[in-house]
Design a protein around this motif. Structure first.
Motif, PDB file in Angstrom:
ATOM      1  N   SER A 137      44.512  57.176  45.712  1.00 45.91           N
ATOM      2  CA  SER A 137      43.875  56.220  45.691  1.00 45.91           C
ATOM      3  C   SER A 137      43.859  54.706  45.823  1.00 45.91           C
ATOM      4  O   SER A 137      43.105  53.670  46.008  1.00 45.91           O
ATOM      5  N   GLY A 138      44.544  54.459  44.107  1.00 42.86           N
ATOM      6  CA  GLY A 138      44.198  53.236  44.203  1.00 42.86           C
ATOM      7  C   GLY A 138      43.565  52.817  42.759  1.00 42.86           C
ATOM      8  O   GLY A 138      43.165  51.801  42.542  1.00 42.86           O
ATOM      9  N   TYR A 139      42.388  53.833  42.983  1.00 41.39           N
ATOM     10  CA  TYR A 139      41.360  53.363  41.905  1.00 41.39           C
ATOM     11  C   TYR A 139      41.605  53.349  40.752  1.00 41.39           C
ATOM     12  O   TYR A 139      43.181  54.175  39.909  1.00 41.39           O
ATOM     13  N   ARG A 140      40.606  52.116  39.531  1.00 41.36           N
ATOM     14  CA  ARG A 140      41.494  52.691  38.581  1.00 41.36           C
ATOM     15  C   ARG A 140      40.708  52.590  37.430  1.00 41.36           C
ATOM     16  O   ARG A 140      39.280  52.822  37.527  1.00 41.36           O
ATOM     17  N   TYR A 141      40.924  52.975  36.841  1.00 45.65           N
ATOM     18  CA  TYR A 141      40.246  53.671  35.055  1.00 45.65           C
ATOM     19  C   TYR A 141      40.770  52.848  33.779  1.00 45.65           C
ATOM     20  O   TYR A 141      41.660  52.187  33.451  1.00 45.65           O
ATOM     21  N   TYR A 142      39.732  52.804  32.596  1.00 42.50           N
ATOM     22  CA  TYR A 142      39.718  52.447  31.443  1.00 42.50           C
ATOM     23  C   TYR A 142      40.001  52.904  30.799  1.00 42.50           C
ATOM     24  O   TYR A 142      38.382  54.227  30.676  1.00 42.50           O
ATOM     25  N   SER A 143      40.565  52.478  29.342  1.00 47.20           N
ATOM     26  CA  SER A 143      39.701  53.650  27.936  1.00 47.20           C
ATOM     27  C   SER A 143      38.517  52.665  27.259  1.00 47.20           C
ATOM     28  O   SER A 143      38.570  51.569  27.485  1.00 47.20           O
ATOM     29  N   ALA A 144      38.417  53.842  26.805  1.00 51.38           N
ATOM     30  CA  ALA A 144      36.790  53.295  25.812  1.00 51.38           C
ATOM     31  C   ALA A 144      37.587  52.154  25.230  1.00 51.38           C
ATOM     32  O   ALA A 144      36.608  51.318  24.167  1.00 51.38           O
ATOM     33  N   ASP A 145      38.794  52.093  24.293  1.00 49.37           N
ATOM     34  CA  ASP A 145      39.601  51.708  23.018  1.00 49.37           C
ATOM     35  C   ASP A 145      39.811  50.460  24.070  1.00 49.37           C
ATOM     36  O   ASP A 145      39.747  48.863  23.429  1.00 49.37           O
ATOM     37  N   GLN A 146      39.260  49.710  25.383  1.00 45.82           N
ATOM     38  CA  GLN A 146      39.591  48.420  26.094  1.00 45.82           C
ATOM     39  C   GLN A 146      38.216  47.576  26.558  1.00 45.82           C
ATOM     40  O   GLN A 146      37.919  46.568  27.061  1.00 45.82           O
ATOM     41  N   VAL A 147      37.484  48.505  25.993  1.00 43.87           N
ATOM     42  CA  VAL A 147      36.062  47.658  26.260  1.00 43.87           C
ATOM     43  C   VAL A 147      35.389  46.556  25.324  1.00 43.87           C
ATOM     44  O   VAL A 147      35.064  45.438  25.774  1.00 43.87           O
ATOM     45  N   ALA A 148      36.072  46.361  23.643  1.00 49.71           N
ATOM     46  CA  ALA A 148      35.804  44.846  22.571  1.00 49.71           C
ATOM     47  C   ALA A 148      36.932  44.366  23.540  1.00 49.71           C
ATOM     48  O   ALA A 148      36.592  42.952  23.652  1.00 49.71           O
ATOM     49  N   ARG A 149      38.218  44.554  23.816  1.00 50.83           N
ATOM     50  CA  ARG A 149      39.249  43.263  24.555  1.00 50.83           C
ATOM     51  C   ARG A 149      38.143  42.564  26.093  1.00 50.83           C
ATOM     52  O   ARG A 149      38.050  41.586  26.288  1.00 50.83           O
ATOM     53  N   GLY A 150      37.843  43.681  26.625  1.00 50.71           N
ATOM     54  CA  GLY A 150      36.600  43.113  28.183  1.00 50.71           C
ATOM     55  C   GLY A 150      35.922  42.287  27.366  1.00 50.71           C
ATOM     56  O   GLY A 150      35.034  41.297  28.399  1.00 50.71           O
ATOM     57  N   THR A 151      34.554  42.428  26.560  1.00 52.98           N
ATOM     58  CA  THR A 151      33.519  42.258  26.220  1.00 52.98           C
ATOM     59  C   THR A 151      33.853  40.314  25.626  1.00 52.98           C
ATOM     60  O   THR A 151      33.519  39.744  25.749  1.00 52.98           O
ATOM     61  N   ALA A 152      35.225  40.292  24.931  1.00 53.74           N
ATOM     62  CA  ALA A 152      35.473  39.337  23.711  1.00 53.74           C
ATOM     63  C   ALA A 152      35.950  38.521  25.546  1.00 53.74           C
ATOM     64  O   ALA A 152      35.980  37.290  25.105  1.00 53.74           O
ATOM     65  N   LEU A 153      36.619  38.902  26.275  1.00 53.29           N
ATOM     66  CA  LEU A 153      37.127  38.289  27.764  1.00 53.29           C
ATOM     67  C   LEU A 153      35.946  37.636  28.354  1.00 53.29           C
ATOM     68  O   LEU A 153      36.156  36.362  28.511  1.00 53.29           O
ATOM     69  N   ARG A 154      34.836  38.474  28.435  1.00 45.93           N
ATOM     70  CA  ARG A 154      33.545  38.015  29.058  1.00 45.93           C
ATOM     71  C   ARG A 154      33.597  36.399  28.226  1.00 45.93           C
ATOM     72  O   ARG A 154      32.533  35.743  28.607  1.00 45.93           O
ATOM     73  N   ARG A 155      32.606  36.702  27.100  1.00 42.81           N
ATOM     74  CA  ARG A 155      32.560  35.824  26.101  1.00 42.81           C
ATOM     75  C   ARG A 155      33.487  34.420  26.224  1.00 42.81           C
ATOM     76  O   ARG A 155      32.654  33.384  26.184  1.00 42.81           O
ATOM     77  N   LEU A 156      34.097  34.442  25.485  1.00 43.62           N
ATOM     78  CA  LEU A 156      35.084  33.460  25.885  1.00 43.62           C
ATOM     79  C   LEU A 156      35.144  32.842  27.690  1.00 43.62           C
ATOM     80  O   LEU A 156      35.168  31.558  28.095  1.00 43.62           O
ATOM     81  N   ARG A 157      35.127  33.683  28.498  1.00 40.68           N
ATOM     82  CA  ARG A 157      35.249  32.595  30.190  1.00 40.68           C
ATOM     83  C   ARG A 157      33.861  32.503  30.384  1.00 40.68           C
ATOM     84  O   ARG A 157      33.080  30.737  30.886  1.00 40.68           O
ATOM     85  N   GLU A 158      32.538  32.627  29.831  1.00 44.71           N
ATOM     86  CA  GLU A 158      31.118  32.234  29.352  1.00 44.71           C
ATOM     87  C   GLU A 158      31.316  30.834  29.295  1.00 44.71           C
ATOM     88  O   GLU A 158      30.445  29.781  28.957  1.00 44.71           O
ATOM     89  N   LEU A 159      32.011  29.937  27.765  1.00 46.36           N
ATOM     90  CA  LEU A 159      32.769  29.388  27.251  1.00 46.36           C
ATOM     91  C   LEU A 159      32.895  28.300  27.701  1.00 46.36           C
ATOM     92  O   LEU A 159      33.764  27.398  27.383  1.00 46.36           O
ATOM     93  N   ALA A 160      33.418  28.950  29.620  1.00 51.51           N
ATOM     94  CA  ALA A 160      34.867  28.323  31.109  1.00 51.51           C
ATOM     95  C   ALA A 160      35.360  27.777  29.792  1.00 51.51           C
ATOM     96  O   ALA A 160      36.519  26.617  30.011  1.00 51.51           O
ATOM     97  N   MET A 161      36.483  28.953  28.977  1.00 53.94           N
ATOM     98  CA  MET A 161      37.815  27.937  28.315  1.00 53.94           C
ATOM     99  C   MET A 161      38.785  28.634  29.632  1.00 53.94           C
ATOM    100  O   MET A 161      38.563  30.174  29.673  1.00 53.94           O
ATOM    101  N   PRO A 162      39.588  28.378  29.715  1.00 61.80           N
ATOM    102  CA  PRO A 162      40.809  28.182  30.777  1.00 61.80           C
ATOM    103  C   PRO A 162      41.508  29.289  30.633  1.00 61.80           C
ATOM    104  O   PRO A 162      40.941  30.443  29.136  1.00 61.80           O
ATOM    105  N   LEU A 163      42.419  30.390  31.375  1.00 60.11           N
ATOM    106  CA  LEU A 163      42.779  31.434  31.699  1.00 60.11           C
ATOM    107  C   LEU A 163      43.897  31.231  30.166  1.00 60.11           C
ATOM    108  O   LEU A 163      43.864  32.790  29.605  1.00 60.11           O
TER     109      LEU A 163
END
Length: 356
Positions: free
Chosen positions: A41-67
């Motif tokens: 199906s190509g459906y994507r799944y994530y693990s619980a230990d990826q939540v912290a990285r995802g949250t940090a990624l969101r916060r950094l992008r909210e600061l307009a930080m380049p990739l």
């Protein structure tokens, strides 16, 4: 890892605060690839230990930080990540200041009415006075004017004033060229702090008021524009006029007083003024006070302050000695330079039982 131990992209989006489309983008960019992709199906799944990285990624992008910087931060230890964050914030602030300056130049080119000459002041003197008085500003009190600097010009003087309701600091400057008329405005304090760098480098600064701001015209450098605040500035003249008579006056070494305050163990500090001395005491009564030699006239007096109120008021005084004019244990104290009376700070006392 089975699907039962993974979460679908929608659930992971809710936990991390990222949208599903953003997750697909970050997966394709390699910043946050899914833990597993269903081959059919190509459906994507994530693990619980990826939540912290995802949250940090969101916060950094909210600061307009380049990739590229986001990737470096996420792959670094705490010290390096902090350094990268500081560099990014410094760049954002510098870019914002540059945009404000360019916008001011563009506005001037649009045909803004000619500015009103306010005064001409020696740059180093003005910069020092601005920095001294701005220590009495405050943010987040529901009164934007408390974060600004009041400038008042008359044919006799240029007066700078700021207050956070616990302190009021004012300094009067003799202009290099007397203003032809009176003017008053409250200048954005943050923008003025940035402008001080250029002001200090100029032998002479000409203040020129426009409709919504003030220009600091400097020779052979870039002129600085600061916005005016529209909110009403507190009636500091009424406060100064309502002060009672001085009942106790003490002159004490600024260096000794600041050292005693720096070594003070608590948040609240008492001044016991009497008999040729000022005793710096702690509110808990357990720590011995520090007795400073002083020239004292008038009644003996004990008065209490928050350390965060008294220390900045004393530290901005000019010269080796500080003059304290006291009016009672519950009245504002006037803190002046013993030999430079043009810088005056009022400090509000508190009661010794920790109730303001």
């Amino acid at each position: 890892m089975s699907h039962d131990e993974l979460m679908p992209i929608g659930a992971f989006a809710r936990r991390s605060g990222l949208t599903s489309s953003a997750l697909r983008f970050y997966a394709d960019s390699g910043l946050l690839p899914p833990a597993e992709v269903d081959p059919v199906s190509g459906y994507r799944y994530y693990s619980a230990d990826q939540v912290a990285r995802g949250t940090a990624l969101r916060r950094l992008r909210e600061l307009a930080m380049p990739l590229v910087t986001v990737e470096a931060v996420l792959g670094s230890g705490a010290d390096e990540a902090s350094r990268l964050l500081d560099e990014h914030v410094a760049k954002v602030v510098a870019d914002a200041a540059a945009v404000r300056r360019k916008a001011a130049v563009i506005k001037a080119s649009l045909g803004e009415a000619p500015g009103l000459p306010v005064a001409a002041v020696k740059g180093p003197v003005l910069a020092a006075a601005v920095e001294q008085v701005l220590t009495a500003t405050a943010h987040g009190h529901g009164m934007p004017a408390l974060a600004g600097l009041r400038i008042e010009a008359s044919p006799e003087a240029v007066t700078l004033t700021a207050t956070d309701r616990y302190r009021l600091s004012t300094r009067t400057l003799v202009p290099a060229e007397a203003p032809r008329q009176t003017w008053a405005g409250t200048v954005n304090g943050d923008e003025l702090r940035t402008a001080v760098v250029e002001i200090r480098r100029s032998p002479l600064v000409r203040l020129e008021a426009v409709s919504n701001g003030i220009w600091f015209r400097v020779a052979d450098q870039e002129d600085r524009h600061c916005r005016l605040l529209t909110e009403e500035f507190p009636d500091h003249r009424l406060m100064l006029a309502s002060l009672g008579e001085v009942t106790t006056r003490a002159t004490v070494s600024k260096g000794l007083l600041l050292r005693a305050l720096e070594e003070h163990p608590g948040e609240r500090v008492g001044l016991h003024v009497a008999d040729h001395a000022v005793n710096v005491a702690a509110a808990d009564g357990e720590h011995p006070g520090v007795t400073l030699p002083a020239t004292v006239t008038g009644q003996a007096l004990q008065i209490w302050f928050e350390l965060t109120t008294l220390y900045p008021a004393a530290s901005t005084a000019i010269g080796p000695d500080v003059l304290l004019d006291l009016r009672g244990h519950d009245q504002p104290v006037t803190i002046r330079s013993a030999d430079h009376g043009d810088l005056t700070t009022l400090a509000m006392p508190v009661t010794s039982d920790r109730s303001a």
